[in-house]
Design an enzyme around this catalytic site. Structure first.
Site, mmCIF file in Angstrom:
data_model
loop_
_atom_site.group_PDB
_atom_site.id
_atom_site.type_symbol
_atom_site.label_atom_id
_atom_site.label_comp_id
_atom_site.label_asym_id
_atom_site.label_seq_id
_atom_site.Cartn_x
_atom_site.Cartn_y
_atom_site.Cartn_z
ATOM 1 N N ASP A 52 0.815 -1.209 0.000
ATOM 2 C CA ASP A 52 0.000 0.000 0.000
ATOM 3 C C ASP A 52 0.858 1.272 0.000
ATOM 4 O O ASP A 52 0.449 2.298 -0.547
ATOM 5 C CB ASP A 52 -0.933 0.001 1.214
ATOM 6 C CG ASP A 52 -2.071 -1.007 1.068
ATOM 7 O OD1 ASP A 52 -2.266 -1.509 -0.062
ATOM 8 O OD2 ASP A 52 -2.743 -1.299 2.065
ATOM 9 N N ASP B 46 -0.252 13.811 21.170
ATOM 10 C CA ASP B 46 0.964 13.585 20.387
ATOM 11 C C ASP B 46 0.765 13.979 18.927
ATOM 12 O O ASP B 46 1.736 14.102 18.181
ATOM 13 C CB ASP B 46 1.368 12.108 20.442
ATOM 14 C CG ASP B 46 1.990 11.719 21.776
ATOM 15 O OD1 ASP B 46 2.184 12.618 22.616
ATOM 16 O OD2 ASP B 46 2.259 10.523 21.971
ATOM 17 N N THR C 246 -8.769 2.921 7.409
ATOM 18 C CA THR C 246 -8.312 1.624 7.906
ATOM 19 C C THR C 246 -6.796 1.604 8.126
ATOM 20 O O THR C 246 -6.215 0.536 8.316
ATOM 21 C CB THR C 246 -8.704 0.499 6.925
ATOM 22 O OG1 THR C 246 -8.259 0.852 5.604
ATOM 23 C CG2 THR C 246 -10.210 0.287 6.903
#
Length: 320
Positions: free
Chosen positions: A102, A205, A216
């Site tokens: 990906d 953070d 996702t």
């Protein structure tokens, strides 16, 4: 809810894809393919050889990104002939093929930009949520491209602008934009407004603005929602917030999100699909929907929920 312009744009996209499929099936035009790849996976040598052999049989015009071409010819000693080489986004093609995981797909998408070239992801990495074509399916999927037997998803993109000098790299993200602390373990303060209205101040953070495509990914790992592609929304998810009552929020994709960051070190990181740049806390960010969408090729009949269950083990229950 999507506005009328979004609906019209989607109808136009669907019509253009339909017409393109008809043209390809009725003509014998030599198709052009641009190939991007991951230069850190030696095991992909067999896959790229298979791909090039299939494209050669079809007499396709093939160009390969320079860094990937060098990896194959110099690093892997593969004999590659009859292709051209290009740098970054300097190419024209009918289809883009991403060889890797990906991360490689996201980098290819950044190089495609607003060219509106459909991208096919061949998975030689791990998860392969975007790059969902297995290496053993290469020949069948290339054949499907020539037959017009495939689907195209149009995915929303986030664009980032600054109040000062523009970002050095590509200013759009298909997955997400993350504002993160740097240098110390101290939290950063992020003041957030939406369409000019104050939303909240995050002590955390970092903060992630995600598209449905990226829901996702990093956002999910921080407790963000899974968003089905095509729902025309973005989400904001804090990274390790210093508050029990800070929860992710979903916004219409036509929202304008403005962020002002405060840090002890007076700097922070902004990461677009993992590509990070260091900014000073005098730099304010504006995040909006990009004026274009990325076209992702999917195998005909592929269902999102099936991919979600297969890749993410979503809803898996050992008791069943």
């Amino acid at each position: 809810m999507p506005n009328k312009n979004d609906n019209k744009r989607e109808i136009i996209d669907i019509f253009c894809i339909f017409v393109a499929k008809i043209i390809m099936t009725m003509t014998s035009r030599r198709l052009r393919f641009a190939i991007f790849g991951n230069s850190y996976q030696p095991k992909k040598s067999a896959s790229i050889q298979t791909l090039l052999a299939v494209l050669n049989q079809r007499q396709a015009a093939v160009c390969i990104e320079r860094s990937f071409h060098q990896f194959l010819t110099e690093g892997q000693q593969l004999p590659i002939h009859g292709v051209t080489v290009f740098d970054k986004g300097d190419f024209e093609a009918d289809f883009v093929i991403s060889m890797g995981g990906d991360g490689t797909f996201l980098r290819a998408a950044s190089m495609v930009g607003d060219k509106q070239i459909p991208i096919l992801g061949i998975n030689t990495g791990r998860l392969g949520f975007l790059a969902d074509v297995h290496a053993e399916e290469i020949e069948r999927n290339i054949y499907a491209l020539y037959q017009g037997d495939y689907d195209v998803d149009t995915r929303s993109v986030i664009q980032v602008s600054t109040n000062g000098h523009p970002l050095r790299g590509y200013d759009c993200a298909l997955n997400d934009v993350a504002i993160l602390k740097q240098d110390t373990a101290s939290m950063i303060t992020i003041h957030c407004t939406v369409n000019g209205d104050y939303l909240t101040t995050y002590q955390a953070d970092g903060l992630i603005m995600s598209t449905p495509t990226g829901s996702t990914a990093y956002s999910l790992s921080n407790g963000g929602p899974i968003i089905v592609p095509g729902t025309h929304v973005f989400s904001l998810t804090a990274v390790a917030p210093h508050s029990l009552n800070v929860r992710p929020i979903v916004l219409p994709e036509d929202s304008e999100v403005m962020l002002t960051v405060q840090s002890r070190t007076h700097n922070y990181l902004v990461a677009l699909d993992g590509r990070s740049e260091k900014l000073t806390d005098t730099t304010h960010l504006t995040l909006t929907k990009a004026p274009y969408r990325v076209k992702v090729i999917k195998r005909a009949g592929t269902k999102y929920f099936h991919t979600l269950r297969e890749k993410m083990m979503w809803g898996a229950d050992k008791r069943e």
